[in-house]
Write an enzyme that holds these catalytic residues in place. Structure first.
Site, PDB file in Angstrom:
ATOM      1  N   TYR A 162       0.835  -1.209   0.000  1.00 62.63           N
ATOM      2  CA  TYR A 162       0.000   0.000   0.000  1.00 62.63           C
ATOM      3  C   TYR A 162       0.871   1.261   0.000  1.00 62.63           C
ATOM      4  O   TYR A 162       0.690   2.158  -0.822  1.00 62.63           O
ATOM      5  CB  TYR A 162      -0.921  -0.005   1.227  1.00 62.63           C
ATOM      6  CG  TYR A 162      -1.654   1.299   1.453  1.00 62.63           C
ATOM      7  CD1 TYR A 162      -2.830   1.585   0.764  1.00 62.63           C
ATOM      8  CD2 TYR A 162      -1.160   2.265   2.336  1.00 62.63           C
ATOM      9  CE1 TYR A 162      -3.496   2.786   0.958  1.00 62.63           C
ATOM     10  CE2 TYR A 162      -1.817   3.467   2.531  1.00 62.63           C
ATOM     11  CZ  TYR A 162      -2.999   3.725   1.842  1.00 62.63           C
ATOM     12  OH  TYR A 162      -3.651   4.923   2.030  1.00 62.63           O
TER      13      TYR A 162
HETATM   14  N1  LIG Z   1      -9.862   6.537   5.414  1.00 64.43           N
HETATM   15  C1  LIG Z   1      -8.768   7.214   5.762  1.00 64.43           C
HETATM   16  O1  LIG Z   1      -8.650   7.687   6.904  1.00 64.43           O
HETATM   17  C2  LIG Z   1      -7.662   7.406   4.758  1.00 64.43           C
HETATM   18  C3  LIG Z   1      -6.363   7.730   5.209  1.00 64.43           C
HETATM   19  C4  LIG Z   1      -5.348   7.895   4.273  1.00 64.43           C
HETATM   20  C5  LIG Z   1      -5.616   7.773   2.912  1.00 64.43           C
HETATM   21  N2  LIG Z   1      -6.889   7.458   2.495  1.00 64.43           N
HETATM   22  C6  LIG Z   1      -7.130   7.338   1.053  1.00 64.43           C
HETATM   23  O2  LIG Z   1      -8.330   8.026   0.755  1.00 64.43           O
HETATM   24  C7  LIG Z   1      -9.044   7.328  -0.296  1.00 64.43           C
HETATM   25  C8  LIG Z   1     -10.447   6.996   0.161  1.00 64.43           C
HETATM   26  O3  LIG Z   1     -10.366   6.290   1.381  1.00 64.43           O
HETATM   27  P1  LIG Z   1     -11.614   5.537   2.029  1.00 64.43           P
HETATM   28  O4  LIG Z   1     -11.154   5.032   3.359  1.00 64.43           O
HETATM   29  O5  LIG Z   1     -12.804   6.396   1.940  1.00 64.43           O
HETATM   30  O6  LIG Z   1     -11.715   4.350   0.976  1.00 64.43           O
HETATM   31  P2  LIG Z   1     -12.146   2.851   1.092  1.00 64.43           P
HETATM   32  O7  LIG Z   1     -13.415   2.776   1.792  1.00 64.43           O
HETATM   33  O8  LIG Z   1     -11.012   2.045   1.645  1.00 64.43           O
HETATM   34  O9  LIG Z   1     -12.236   2.469  -0.452  1.00 64.43           O
HETATM   35  C9  LIG Z   1     -12.631   3.369  -1.441  1.00 64.43           C
HETATM   36  C10 LIG Z   1     -13.278   2.637  -2.571  1.00 64.43           C
HETATM   37  O10 LIG Z   1     -12.326   1.913  -3.355  1.00 64.43           O
HETATM   38  C11 LIG Z   1     -13.098   1.074  -4.155  1.00 64.43           C
HETATM   39  N3  LIG Z   1     -12.369  -0.106  -4.600  1.00 64.43           N
HETATM   40  C12 LIG Z   1     -11.709  -1.024  -3.872  1.00 64.43           C
HETATM   41  N4  LIG Z   1     -11.256  -2.023  -4.654  1.00 64.43           N
HETATM   42  C13 LIG Z   1     -11.651  -1.720  -5.928  1.00 64.43           C
HETATM   43  C14 LIG Z   1     -11.515  -2.360  -7.187  1.00 64.43           C
HETATM   44  N5  LIG Z   1     -10.893  -3.532  -7.338  1.00 64.43           N
HETATM   45  N6  LIG Z   1     -12.050  -1.751  -8.272  1.00 64.43           N
HETATM   46  C15 LIG Z   1     -12.709  -0.583  -8.158  1.00 64.43           C
HETATM   47  N7  LIG Z   1     -12.879   0.071  -6.993  1.00 64.43           N
HETATM   48  C16 LIG Z   1     -12.360  -0.499  -5.894  1.00 64.43           C
HETATM   49  C17 LIG Z   1     -14.276   0.596  -3.302  1.00 64.43           C
HETATM   50  O11 LIG Z   1     -15.460   0.639  -4.103  1.00 64.43           O
HETATM   51  P3  LIG Z   1     -16.807  -0.188  -3.706  1.00 64.43           P
HETATM   52  O12 LIG Z   1     -17.158   0.256  -2.311  1.00 64.43           O
HETATM   53  O13 LIG Z   1     -17.811   0.200  -4.704  1.00 64.43           O
HETATM   54  O14 LIG Z   1     -16.440  -1.647  -3.763  1.00 64.43           O
HETATM   55  C18 LIG Z   1     -14.295   1.589  -2.151  1.00 64.43           C
HETATM   56  O15 LIG Z   1     -15.507   2.183  -1.990  1.00 64.43           O
HETATM   57  C19 LIG Z   1      -8.201   6.097  -0.618  1.00 64.43           C
HETATM   58  O16 LIG Z   1      -7.394   6.390  -1.725  1.00 64.43           O
HETATM   59  C20 LIG Z   1      -7.356   5.897   0.622  1.00 64.43           C
HETATM   60  O17 LIG Z   1      -6.146   5.232   0.369  1.00 64.43           O
HETATM   61  C21 LIG Z   1      -7.905   7.257   3.375  1.00 64.43           C
END
Ligand SMILES: NC(=O)c1ccc[n+]([C@@H]2O[C@H](COP(=O)([O-])OP(=O)(O)OC[C@H]3O[C@@H](n4cnc5c(N)ncnc54)[C@H](OP(=O)(O)O)[C@@H]3O)[C@@H](O)[C@H]2O)c1
Length: 243
Positions: free
Chosen positions: A155
């Site tokens: 990651y």
């Molecule tokens: N959450 C945090 O605190 C945090 C911290 C640092 C960075 N980030 C970054 O911020 C962004 C959003 O984070 P999040 O936590 O809201 O995201 P998340 O819930 O982990 O995932 C975002 C989306 O990615 C999609 N996804 C996963 N595998 C996939 C695939 N094979 N093909 C197409 N789509 C796929 C999923 O779609 P479906 O639901 O439709 O399956 C999911 O809704 C990400 O890039 C993450 O790395 C988040």
């Protein structure tokens, strides 16, 4: 960029951070194509919610582990449903634990396909359909991309690649297309992470609190409105990258 009347693709836009970015875009008058993978119920709610702001919204499912095919499917659909797209938000990603010893080739490939190769080919399709019109790409990265710590090897290296890709493509795609990144800190608990562990992790930043998905969406709106920022990674972390 003037947001009202623009059209965006948001990957992973059905839930969590991507959903909040889509909501802020729709509120600002942007038509939204919501990309999703498996969140069928949530995507229908997202489209309905965004349309209630008076914009056009549509959805497309595509598996980003097949990046080139997915990029073509997403832009074919978005162009046909909404016309030319001038905003691309690459938010979809996977986040799995792993160190050198226990990361398989399949783990590595999955992270690199979804988190890095997909944003690359999505940006290629985005630039192709834009032609000589102006646009803006925002890659959602991670503070770990610039300050790696062990624990999420594939990651973290994929996000470091996305930071480099942001800075590279900002140079290639100027002057018409701005390319920026947002590096979230502790925003939403990861899948399988308890609320206690999440709150403990948040205490590691200087502000000693978690952020919200709205903090990320507001940063995205700020960057999209900017006319003179490109190749920038905006940390929205409570200062976690300093520790
Ligand atoms: N959450 C945090 O605190 C945090 C911290 C640092 C960075 N980030 C970054 O911020 C962004 C959003 O984070 P999040 O936590 O809201 O995201 P998340 O819930 O982990 O995932 C975002 C989306 O990615 C999609 N996804 C996963 N595998 C996939 C695939 N094979 N093909 C197409 N789509 C796929 C999923 O779609 P479906 O639901 O439709 O399956 C999911 O809704 C990400 O890039 C993450 O790395 C988040």
């Amino acid at each position: 960029m003037i947001l009202a009347g623009a059209t965006a693709v948001v990957t992973g836009g059905a839930v969590r951070i991507g959903r909040e970015i889509g909501r802020h875009l729709a509120k600002a008058g942007v038509n939204v194509c919501v990309h999703y993978n498996s969140s069928n119920t949530e995507v229908a709610e997202a489209v309905e919610e965004f349309q209630a702001f008076g914009v056009r919204a549509t959805s497309i499912s595509a598996d980003l582990s097949l990046p080139v095919t997915a990029a073509k499917e997403i832009f074919d659909h978005a162009n046909q449903a909404l016309g030319t797209v001038s905003v691309l938000i690459n938010s979809a990603a996977i986040f799995e634990t792993g160190r050198l010893a226990d990361t398989s080739e399949a783990d590595w490939d999955r992270h690199f396909n979804i988190n890095l190769k997909a944003p690359f080919f999505l940006t290629q399709s985005f630039a192709d359909q834009l032609g000589d019109q102006d646009g803006h790409v925002i890659n959602i990265v991670d503070w770990r991309g610039e300050k790696p710590i062990p624990g999420h090897a594939a990651y973290t290296v994929s996000k470091a690649g996305l930071v480099a890709q942001t800075k590279l493509l900002a140079q290639e795609l100027g002057p018409g297309i701005q390319v920026n990144g947002i590096a979230p800190g502790a925003i939403l608990a990861a899948s399988g992470e308890s609320e206690d562990d999440f709150q403990r992790r948040a205490k590691l930043n200087p502000l000693k609190r978690t952020g919200s998905a709205a903090d990320i969406a507001e940063a995205a709106i700020y960057l999209l409105k900017s006319e003179f920022i490109t190749g920038e990674i905006m940390n929205v972390t409570g200062g976690q990258q300093l520790s």
